[in-house]
Design an enzyme around this catalytic site. Structure first.
Site, short mmCIF file in Angstrom:
data_model
loop_
_atom_site.label_atom_id
_atom_site.label_comp_id
_atom_site.label_asym_id
_atom_site.label_seq_id
_atom_site.Cartn_x
_atom_site.Cartn_y
_atom_site.Cartn_z
N ARG A 241 21.97 -10.45 -6.77
CA ARG A 241 22.38 -11.81 -7.13
C ARG A 241 23.65 -12.15 -6.35
O ARG A 241 24.55 -11.34 -6.20
CB ARG A 241 22.65 -11.92 -8.64
CG ARG A 241 21.39 -11.92 -9.49
CD ARG A 241 20.65 -13.24 -9.37
NE ARG A 241 19.46 -13.28 -10.22
CZ ARG A 241 18.25 -12.99 -9.81
NH1 ARG A 241 18.04 -12.58 -8.57
NH2 ARG A 241 17.23 -13.10 -10.63
N GLU A 270 23.16 -21.52 -4.43
CA GLU A 270 21.96 -21.64 -3.60
C GLU A 270 21.32 -23.02 -3.82
O GLU A 270 21.32 -23.52 -4.94
CB GLU A 270 20.96 -20.54 -3.95
CG GLU A 270 21.49 -19.15 -3.65
CD GLU A 270 20.51 -18.03 -4.03
OE1 GLU A 270 19.41 -18.35 -4.55
OE2 GLU A 270 20.84 -16.86 -3.82
N HIS A 289 16.81 -16.19 0.02
CA HIS A 289 16.38 -15.65 -1.28
C HIS A 289 14.87 -15.40 -1.29
O HIS A 289 14.13 -15.94 -2.12
CB HIS A 289 16.78 -16.58 -2.42
CG HIS A 289 16.91 -15.85 -3.73
ND1 HIS A 289 17.79 -16.23 -4.72
CD2 HIS A 289 16.28 -14.74 -4.22
CE1 HIS A 289 17.67 -15.41 -5.76
NE2 HIS A 289 16.76 -14.50 -5.47
#
Length: 323
Positions: A241, A270, A289
């Site tokens: 994360r 993000e 991601h």
């Protein structure tokens, strides 16, 4: 008399096999988009009559959303992590939460290694060199990087993904270290890894891969003090994360050459934009991601999330309830 199907709301259209499972067993409403996140107002309207909610890691399921869903009995997230969900608010209402563990373990470990090798061997930098026409005559230290084979790998967070990363390290003849909340003798016997404090792991490792969960204790655990402990030849990889890392500190550390390079799949906020400071650095490899982004894994995540929600709403056992 045909029993009434439970009403559910889905925050994004999923692949057809998952939607078919939901349609067979539930009355489905959804935000019928593939790429566009659901607006907040649509989410609040959508959950009003729902007994079940299937959401993504990008959806903020907080106390306001839960209060707007008086009939809600189950939330299924198409992800392993669930730090976007207010678990206390769910628990106060007795609402069950499920996730999709295991299915993305190996895929995410693969990406960690892709980032590690790409950063160590300057793969993206080399691609850009060719792209701009900068590949000239060979010289002895042209585009030199760091070796990975036979070096020391340190993994922070020895859950399923961390263990999978360590197992791959055996194929590279690496000395294996790990840091976790507590030592794991079974892991040590399985892969031959040795437990270290975080400070010792950072100081000893040639490659540091972060796979720890985001909690109150781990948020911001990598900052200037931790990067200063790393070798000037080390590679830092984060597939866990983004908020585990203080990005401003990482940018400064990379500029100073400690660590030597980084590979990142996750970020504090993000998505990041083209003006992000990390993109000014040549010694960084970034991906958007995509840790679980293989075709097979994303399909299985979607169908598992659907199966989880159906099981809870129909009173069937599921092993994927978040405790």
């Amino acid at each position: 008399m045909t029993p009434t199907k439970p009403r559910i709301f889905v925050t994004r259209r999923l692949p057809d096999p998952a939607m078919a499972i939901l349609a067979e067993h539930c009355t489905v409403s959804l935000w019928d988009q593939v790429e566009t996140p659901i607006p907040r107002a649509e989410l609040l309207r959508g959950v009003a009559a729902a007994e079940g909610l299937l959401c993504l890691i990008t959806d903020r399921i907080d106390a306001e959303v839960i209060a707007a869903a008086p009939h809600l009995r189950a939330v299924s997230i198409m992800a392993v992590g669930y730090d976007n969900i207010d678990r206390a608010a769910l628990a106060a209402r007795g609402i069950t939460l499920t996730n999709t563990p295991d299915v993305l373990t190996e895929t995410t470990a693969d990406l960690a290694w892709a980032l590690l090798l790409a950063a160590a061997r300057r793969v993206v930098e080399g691609h850009k060199l060719i792209e701009r026409g900068g590949w000239g005559p060979w010289y002895p230290m042209q585009m030199v990087g760091q070796d990975i084979y036979g070096r020391t790998l340190g993994v922070v967070g020895a859950g399923r993904i961390g263990q999978a990363v360590l197992r791959r390290g055996r194929g590279f003849g690496m000395r294996l270290l790990y840091h976790n909340r507590r030592p794991n003798p079974a892991l040590e016997a399985d892969v031959g890894a040795a437990y270290r404090s975080l400070a010792d792991l950072l100081a000893e490792s040639d490659a540091v891969v972060v796979t720890a969960p985001l909690t109150a204790e781990t948020r911001g655990m990598f900052g200037a003090a931790q990067f200063a402990l790393m070798k000037p030849t080390s590679i830092f990889v984060n597939v866990a994360r983004g908020p585990l890392v203080r990005e401003a500190d990482l940018v400064e550390a990379l500029r100073a050459g400690r660590p030597w390079a980084a590979g990142l799949d996750v970020f504090e906020r993000e998505p990041i934009g083209p003006d992000h400071p990390l993109l000014t650095l040549p010694n960084v490899v970034l991906t958007p991601h995509i840790g679980s982004a293989s075709i097979a894994t994303r399909m299985r995540m979607a169908t598992l999330a659907a199966e989880n929600l159906v099981a809870v709403l129909h009173g069937l056992p599921t092993p994927h309830v978040v405790r």
